[in-house]
Design a protein around this motif. Structure first.
Motif, PDB file in Angstrom:
ATOM      1  N   SER A 327      19.017  47.772 -32.084  1.00 29.11           N
ATOM      2  CA  SER A 327      17.661  47.754 -31.549  1.00 29.11           C
ATOM      3  C   SER A 327      17.644  46.767 -30.373  1.00 29.11           C
ATOM      4  O   SER A 327      18.477  45.857 -30.303  1.00 29.11           O
ATOM      5  N   ILE A 328      16.711  46.977 -29.450  1.00 29.38           N
ATOM      6  CA  ILE A 328      16.640  46.104 -28.265  1.00 29.38           C
ATOM      7  C   ILE A 328      15.331  45.320 -28.358  1.00 29.38           C
ATOM      8  O   ILE A 328      14.245  45.880 -28.130  1.00 29.38           O
ATOM      9  N   ALA A 329      15.461  44.041 -28.736  1.00 31.23           N
ATOM     10  CA  ALA A 329      14.251  43.254 -29.011  1.00 31.23           C
ATOM     11  C   ALA A 329      13.574  42.805 -27.723  1.00 31.23           C
ATOM     12  O   ALA A 329      14.171  42.085 -26.928  1.00 31.23           O
ATOM     13  N   TRP A 351       8.148  52.814 -47.912  1.00 35.60           N
ATOM     14  CA  TRP A 351       8.593  51.480 -47.503  1.00 35.60           C
ATOM     15  C   TRP A 351       9.676  51.624 -46.444  1.00 35.60           C
ATOM     16  O   TRP A 351      10.572  52.462 -46.572  1.00 35.60           O
ATOM     17  N   LEU A 352       9.596  50.780 -45.427  1.00 38.41           N
ATOM     18  CA  LEU A 352      10.633  50.769 -44.388  1.00 38.41           C
ATOM     19  C   LEU A 352      11.598  49.625 -44.678  1.00 38.41           C
ATOM     20  O   LEU A 352      11.173  48.492 -44.884  1.00 38.41           O
ATOM     21  N   LEU A 353      12.887  49.920 -44.682  1.00 33.32           N
ATOM     22  CA  LEU A 353      13.891  48.890 -44.990  1.00 33.32           C
ATOM     23  C   LEU A 353      15.140  49.162 -44.163  1.00 33.32           C
ATOM     24  O   LEU A 353      15.605  50.297 -44.105  1.00 33.32           O
ATOM     25  N   GLY A 354      15.696  48.119 -43.527  1.00 34.26           N
ATOM     26  CA  GLY A 354      16.981  48.308 -42.875  1.00 34.26           C
ATOM     27  C   GLY A 354      16.947  48.014 -41.394  1.00 34.26           C
ATOM     28  O   GLY A 354      15.900  47.829 -40.791  1.00 34.26           O
ATOM     29  N   ARG A 355      18.146  48.001 -40.844  1.00 34.39           N
ATOM     30  CA  ARG A 355      18.333  47.642 -39.442  1.00 34.39           C
ATOM     31  C   ARG A 355      17.596  48.596 -38.507  1.00 34.39           C
ATOM     32  O   ARG A 355      17.039  48.200 -37.495  1.00 34.39           O
ATOM     33  N   LEU A 356      17.584  49.870 -38.878  1.00 32.54           N
ATOM     34  CA  LEU A 356      16.912  50.858 -38.037  1.00 32.54           C
ATOM     35  C   LEU A 356      15.425  50.916 -38.360  1.00 32.54           C
ATOM     36  O   LEU A 356      14.579  50.842 -37.470  1.00 32.54           O
ATOM     37  N   ALA A 357      15.102  51.042 -39.647  1.00 31.71           N
ATOM     38  CA  ALA A 357      13.707  51.238 -40.051  1.00 31.71           C
ATOM     39  C   ALA A 357      12.842  50.030 -39.722  1.00 31.71           C
ATOM     40  O   ALA A 357      11.652  50.155 -39.481  1.00 31.71           O
ATOM     41  N   GLU A 358      13.464  48.837 -39.691  1.00 27.15           N
ATOM     42  CA  GLU A 358      12.683  47.633 -39.361  1.00 27.15           C
ATOM     43  C   GLU A 358      12.907  47.214 -37.910  1.00 27.15           C
ATOM     44  O   GLU A 358      12.338  46.225 -37.451  1.00 27.15           O
ATOM     45  N   TYR A 359      13.773  47.940 -37.205  1.00 23.56           N
ATOM     46  CA  TYR A 359      14.068  47.674 -35.792  1.00 23.56           C
ATOM     47  C   TYR A 359      14.472  46.201 -35.595  1.00 23.56           C
ATOM     48  O   TYR A 359      13.961  45.488 -34.759  1.00 23.56           O
ATOM     49  N   LYS A 360      15.424  45.751 -36.432  1.00 25.54           N
ATOM     50  CA  LYS A 360      15.862  44.348 -36.404  1.00 25.54           C
ATOM     51  C   LYS A 360      17.381  44.249 -36.440  1.00 25.54           C
ATOM     52  O   LYS A 360      18.049  45.087 -37.023  1.00 25.54           O
ATOM     53  N   TYR A 361      17.894  43.170 -35.855  1.00 19.68           N
ATOM     54  CA  TYR A 361      19.334  42.924 -35.728  1.00 19.68           C
ATOM     55  C   TYR A 361      19.843  42.233 -36.994  1.00 19.68           C
ATOM     56  O   TYR A 361      20.156  41.057 -36.970  1.00 19.68           O
TER      57      TYR A 361
END
Ligand code: FAD
Ligand code: UDP
Length: 382
Positions: A327-329, A351-361
Motif C-alpha cells: 500500500s502507498i501511505a 471485518w477487514l483484516l490484513g495488509r491489503l484489507a487494512e491498507y497498511k504496511y
C-alpha cells in the motif's frame, strides 16, 4: 453450514481461522490462489531449492506472543538476518552502522565521526535517515548525505517511484542508521525462518477438524454484499466474515482503484555452489532491480546449486495476474481507503483484516497480533 467465512489464507486469514475454529466455530476459508500461505508461501523449485515465491520473508519480532503463537506450528531455524548494499561494486552492511562507517571513511575520520555520532545520539540508538539529514553539525550532515545518496535515494526511487521525502517517513524509518556494531537487518530478539518452511507451518495451522479450506476460489464468486447483509452462495449469511483481500475490489473499485506498488520476481537457478555469499544484496545505486536474494543463505539449505531472485518494482494497475504488494501511505490514499471502509461498516458481520484489507504496511508478526486481537474481540462479542 459454516459459522464463519474467511477470505484469504495468508497470515491474517490463517491465524484468524485457527482461532475461530478453536473457539468451536466451523470455518470456511476461501483462497483465490492455488495454495495457502499468501505472500509467505514457499515451495521447492524444480531443482529442489526452497524458494519464496513472493519475495524473501524473514520472521522477526519483539512480541513474544507472536513468536509463541507461530511456534505452536513450527520449529525455527534461528539466524540473524544480514543485508549488504552493493555501492559501485563494494559491499557494505545495511542498515548503515558503525561497521559501515569504518568501511566508508579512512580510520582517523571514521574514529572522529563515530565519537560524534555516539555523543549526539547515544550508543545503540536508531536514527531515521530523514532525521539525520536535519542535523546542523556539518560532519553529521556529511554522513547523512552519504547515506542518503548511496543507500536510500536510488533504491527508494526504484521501489516507490518517489524520493525518500515524498513517501511516508515511516517507510524509510524501517531501516534507520544504527549507532552500534550490530550488522543485523532487524534488531528484535526473535528472528529466523520456520525450520521446514512457511508452507508446512500454514498447513499445520489450518489442519483442524473445524476448518475447511478451498483454494482456487475467488470469494467474489461466492459472496456478495447487499446493503447491510452478506449473501453466501445465494443465501443470507449471518456469521462473521473476515476479509483479507484489497477492499476496493470488494466494491468493484467504484470510487477508483487504491494505489499499490507491485513487484516482478525473476528467479534464476545457477549450477554453482554460491552466487553472492549473502542472503540479500540491495542494489542501492545501480540496476533496475532493487535486490537479489539467494535463498540457501536464508534457509540454511545445503545443495550443490543455488537459486536467486531479482525484484523489479512497478506501479500496480489491476491487470490480470498482477499482485498488489505494498500500500502507498499518504493522505489522499487514506481518504480513498476510508470511503471503501465506510461501505463495509454498514454490514455488522464483516471485518477487514490484513495488509491489503487494512491498507497498511504490516510485517508478519504485526499481522499475527492483529489477527489474535480481532478474533479475541469477535469471541467476546458474539
Ligand atoms: P497476504 O499474504 O497478501 O494474504 C492475503 C490473501 O488473500 C492472499 O493469499 C490472496 O490471494 C487472498 N485473496 C485476496 N482477495 C481474495 C479473494 N477475492 N478471494 C479469495 N482470496 C483472496 N514480513 C515480515 O515480517 N518479514 C519479511 O521479511 C517480509 N518480507 C516481505 C517481502 C515482500 C516482497 C512483501 C510483499 C511482503 C513482505 N512481508 C514481510 C510482509 C508479509 O508478506 C505480510 O505481513 C503478510 O503476508 C501479510 O499477510 P496477509 O494475510 O495480510 O496478506
Ligand atoms: N530502503 C532503501 N535502501 C535500502 C533499504 C531500504 O532505500 O537499502 C528504503 C526503501 O524506501 C524501502 C524502505 O527503506 O522501501 C523499507 O525497506 P525494507 O527493507 O523494510 O522494505 P521491504 O523489505 O518491506 O520491502
Amino acid at each position: 453450514m459454516f459459522d464463519s467465512v474467511i477470505i484469504g489464507a495468508g497470515v491474517a486469514g490463517s491465524v484468524a481461522a485457527r482461532e475461530l475454529a478453536e473457539s468451536g466455530r466451523s470455518v470456511l476459508v476461501l483462497e483465490q490462489r492455488d495454495h495457502i500461505g499468501g505472500n509467505c508461501y514457499d515451495e521447492p523449485d524444480e531443482h529442489g531449492i526452497l524458494i519464496h515465491k513472493y519475495g524473501p520473508h524473514i520472521f522477526h519480532t519483539k512480541e513474544k506472543k507472536a513468536y509463541d503463537y507461530l511456534s505452536r506450528f513450527t520449529d525455527w531455524y534461528a539466524f540473524g538476518h544480514e543485508v549488504v548494499a552493493n555501492v559501485y561494486g563494494k559491499l557494505i552492511p545495511v542498515p548503515f552502522n558503525l561497521n559501515t562507517l569504518h568501511m566508508v571513511y579512512e580510520k582517523e575520520k571514521a574514529d572522529t565521526l563515530e565519537k560524534k555520532l555516539i555523543e549526539t545520539f547515544g550508543m545503540g540508538s536508531r536514527v531515521p535517515i530523514l532525521k539525520l539529514r536535519e542535523q546542523e553539525d556539518p560532519e553529521i550532515r556529511q554522513i547523512a548525505d552519504y547515506v542518503y545518496e548511496n543507500i536510500f535515494l536510488h533504491y527508494t526511487m526504484k521501489q516507490w517511484g518517489q524520493t525518500p521525502e515524498e513517501i511516508d517517513p515511516a517507510v524509510t524509518g524501517r531501516v534507520p542508521v544504527v549507532i552500534s556494531y550490530d550488522n543485523r537487518y532487524f534488531q528484535e530478539p526473535w528472528q529466523g525462518m520456520p525450520l521446514h518452511g512457511y508452507t508446512p507451518m500454514f498447513e499445520k495451522m489450518l489442519d483442524h477438524p473445524k476448518i475447511r479450506v478451498e483454494t482456487g476460489v475467488d470469494a467474489r464468486s461466492r459472496i456478495r454484499f447487499e446493503e447491510d447483509q452478506v449473501i453466501l452462495d445465494g443465501e443470507p449469511f449471518c456469521g462473521e466474515v473476515i476479509y483479507t483481500g484489497p477492499v476496493d475490489e470488494l466494491f468493484n473499485c467504484c470510487f477508483g482503484r487504491l494505489p499499490y506498488r507491485s513487484l516482478r520476481f525473476d528467479f534464476e537457478y545457477l549450477d554453482q555452489k554460491d552466487y553472492q555469499g549473502h542472503s540479500v544484496v540491495n542494489y542501492t545505486v545501480s540496476e533496475d532491480f532493487t535486490r537479489i536474494t539467494e535463498f540457501k543463505y536464508l534457509t540454511g539449505q545445503k545443495a550443490p546449486g543455488t537459486t536467486i531472485v531479482r525484484e523489479y518494482p512497478f506501479a500496480y494497475t489491476g491487470a490480470e495476474g498482477e499482485i498488489p504488494y505494498y500500500s502507498i501511505a499518504n493522505e489522499a490514499n487514506q481518504a480513498l481507503y476510508e470511503k471503501y471502509r465506510a461501505l463495509t461498516e454498514k454490514i455488522p458481520n464483516v471485518w477487514l483484516l490484513g495488509r491489503l484489507a487494512e491498507y497498511k504496511y504490516y510485517n508478519i508478526d504485526a499481522m499475527v497480533m492483529k489477527a489474535l486481537e480481532l478474533t479475541e474481540k469477535i469471541k467476546q462479542e458474539v
